[in-house]
Enzyme design. Structure first.
Site, PDB file in Angstrom:
ATOM      1  N   ALA A  12     -28.002  26.431 -43.785  1.00 58.08           N
ATOM      2  CA  ALA A  12     -26.880  27.282 -44.106  1.00 58.08           C
ATOM      3  C   ALA A  12     -25.741  26.965 -43.079  1.00 58.08           C
ATOM      4  O   ALA A  12     -25.923  26.318 -42.036  1.00 58.08           O
ATOM      5  CB  ALA A  12     -27.136  28.582 -44.564  1.00 58.08           C
ATOM      6  N   ILE A  13     -24.749  27.510 -43.199  1.00 59.17           N
ATOM      7  CA  ILE A  13     -23.638  27.328 -42.599  1.00 59.17           C
ATOM      8  C   ILE A  13     -23.796  28.083 -41.092  1.00 59.17           C
ATOM      9  O   ILE A  13     -24.302  29.291 -41.265  1.00 59.17           O
ATOM     10  CB  ILE A  13     -22.339  28.029 -42.976  1.00 59.17           C
ATOM     11  N   ALA A  15     -26.436  27.095 -38.916  1.00 60.13           N
ATOM     12  CA  ALA A  15     -27.834  26.961 -38.691  1.00 60.13           C
ATOM     13  C   ALA A  15     -28.039  25.919 -37.548  1.00 60.13           C
ATOM     14  O   ALA A  15     -29.016  26.007 -36.942  1.00 60.13           O
ATOM     15  CB  ALA A  15     -28.761  26.396 -40.009  1.00 60.13           C
ATOM     16  N   GLY A  16     -26.850  25.141 -37.253  1.00 57.94           N
ATOM     17  CA  GLY A  16     -26.934  24.236 -36.215  1.00 57.94           C
ATOM     18  C   GLY A  16     -27.406  22.881 -36.443  1.00 57.94           C
ATOM     19  O   GLY A  16     -27.959  22.111 -35.633  1.00 57.94           O
ATOM     20  N   THR A  18     -25.787  20.093 -37.109  1.00 58.25           N
ATOM     21  CA  THR A  18     -24.996  18.881 -36.452  1.00 58.25           C
ATOM     22  C   THR A  18     -25.427  18.825 -34.843  1.00 58.25           C
ATOM     23  O   THR A  18     -25.815  17.947 -34.284  1.00 58.25           O
ATOM     24  CB  THR A  18     -23.476  19.141 -36.254  1.00 58.25           C
ATOM     25  N   THR A  19     -25.647  20.033 -34.401  1.00 53.51           N
ATOM     26  CA  THR A  19     -26.274  20.126 -32.983  1.00 53.51           C
ATOM     27  C   THR A  19     -27.794  19.433 -32.784  1.00 53.51           C
ATOM     28  O   THR A  19     -27.752  18.318 -32.014  1.00 53.51           O
ATOM     29  CB  THR A  19     -26.561  21.520 -32.430  1.00 53.51           C
ATOM     30  N   TYR A  47     -11.186  29.815 -47.357  1.00 53.12           N
ATOM     31  CA  TYR A  47     -11.795  31.120 -46.922  1.00 53.12           C
ATOM     32  C   TYR A  47     -10.932  32.119 -47.004  1.00 53.12           C
ATOM     33  O   TYR A  47     -11.254  33.353 -47.162  1.00 53.12           O
ATOM     34  CB  TYR A  47     -12.156  30.866 -45.387  1.00 53.12           C
ATOM     35  N   ASP A  86     -26.345  14.675 -40.682  1.00 52.27           N
ATOM     36  CA  ASP A  86     -26.569  16.368 -40.389  1.00 52.27           C
ATOM     37  C   ASP A  86     -25.929  16.928 -41.775  1.00 52.27           C
ATOM     38  O   ASP A  86     -25.815  18.098 -41.718  1.00 52.27           O
ATOM     39  CB  ASP A  86     -25.305  16.660 -39.388  1.00 52.27           C
ATOM     40  N   ARG A 142     -19.472  29.654 -31.852  1.00 47.56           N
ATOM     41  CA  ARG A 142     -19.080  28.474 -32.163  1.00 47.56           C
ATOM     42  C   ARG A 142     -17.390  28.579 -32.180  1.00 47.56           C
ATOM     43  O   ARG A 142     -16.534  27.509 -32.007  1.00 47.56           O
ATOM     44  CB  ARG A 142     -19.814  27.363 -32.933  1.00 47.56           C
TER      45      ARG A 142
END
Length: 213
Positions: A12-13, A15-16, A18-19, A47, A86, A142
């Site tokens: 989910a948004i 979560a990490g 891409t990292t 949003y 990702d 972030r």
């Protein structure tokens, strides 16, 4: 079964994804495919007003991810080069089923299947599972401006949607192996041992799959 695997990191948004994908790409010296997020011109508006901007947002993401994965098939998989992404293309359905309604959702489903049914699918998915508190902490950390006003109910529902999505992928894509990472307990950014274990497990899994090819 391909000897040069296609790996996806999902969750989910916050979560990490891409990292972790970036860290693994560097550790394993393989190419990475990163989804376009902040470049989406509809994200901030979405949003602020989900109903008004959801279709534009989802179509932008779908078209960009389609192009990326089409190129992935041509540039990497066809040439027997391992690659990590990702995201899994299925995430388009996860989000659109929640944000779109009625005729727009029906049209989107049709376009999604038309574009994606013959795209390459990952051999391995690293699924980062995390609860609401963990995700909110990482989102705040972030500091993406457009995410700070996110409705927590939307994020909480997204967590449930991801659980259902992984179960669906497990049934409908039996050749894809899903590895679940407990994002509440495992900190692959701050704890080097945690990351080393993930990398080691992934390398071992790839080796096992190659051996059984």
């Amino acid at each position: 079964m391909k000897q040069t695997p296609f790996i996806a990191v999902e969750g989910a948004i916050g979560a990490g994804k891409t990292t972790l994908a970036t860290m693994l790409a560097q550790e394993m010296n393989i190419s990475i495919i990163k989804e376009i997020v902040e470049e989406n011109p509809f994200l901030g508006k979405f949003y602020e007003n989900i109903d008004e901007w959801s279709f534009q947002l989802e179509m932008f993401f779908l078209c960009n991810r389609y192009k990326q994965l089409e190129d992935t098939g041509l540039q990497y998989i066809a040439n027997h080069k391992p690659v990590i992404s990702d995201y899994h293309i299925y995430k388009n359905l996860i989000f659109s089923e929640r944000t779109l309604k009625g005729v727009q959702r029906d049209k989107y489903r049709q376009i999604y299947h038309l574009l994606t049914d013959d795209l390459p699918k990952p051999d391995i998915i690293l699924y980062i599972r995390a609860d609401l508190e963990t995700l909110l902490y990482r989102i705040k950390k972030r500091e993406r401006t457009f995410e700070q006003s996110m409705d927590t109910a939307y994020l909480e529902q997204l967590i449930l949607d991801y659980e259902e999505a992984m179960a669906s992928i497990a049934i409908n894509e039996p050749s894809t192996q899903i590895i679940t990472i407990d994002g509440n307990l495992i900190d692959f950014v701050e704890n080097k041992e945690h990351f080393a274990q993930i990398a080691s497990d992934l390398k071992e899994l790839i080796h096992e799959r190659i051996q059984h090819t």
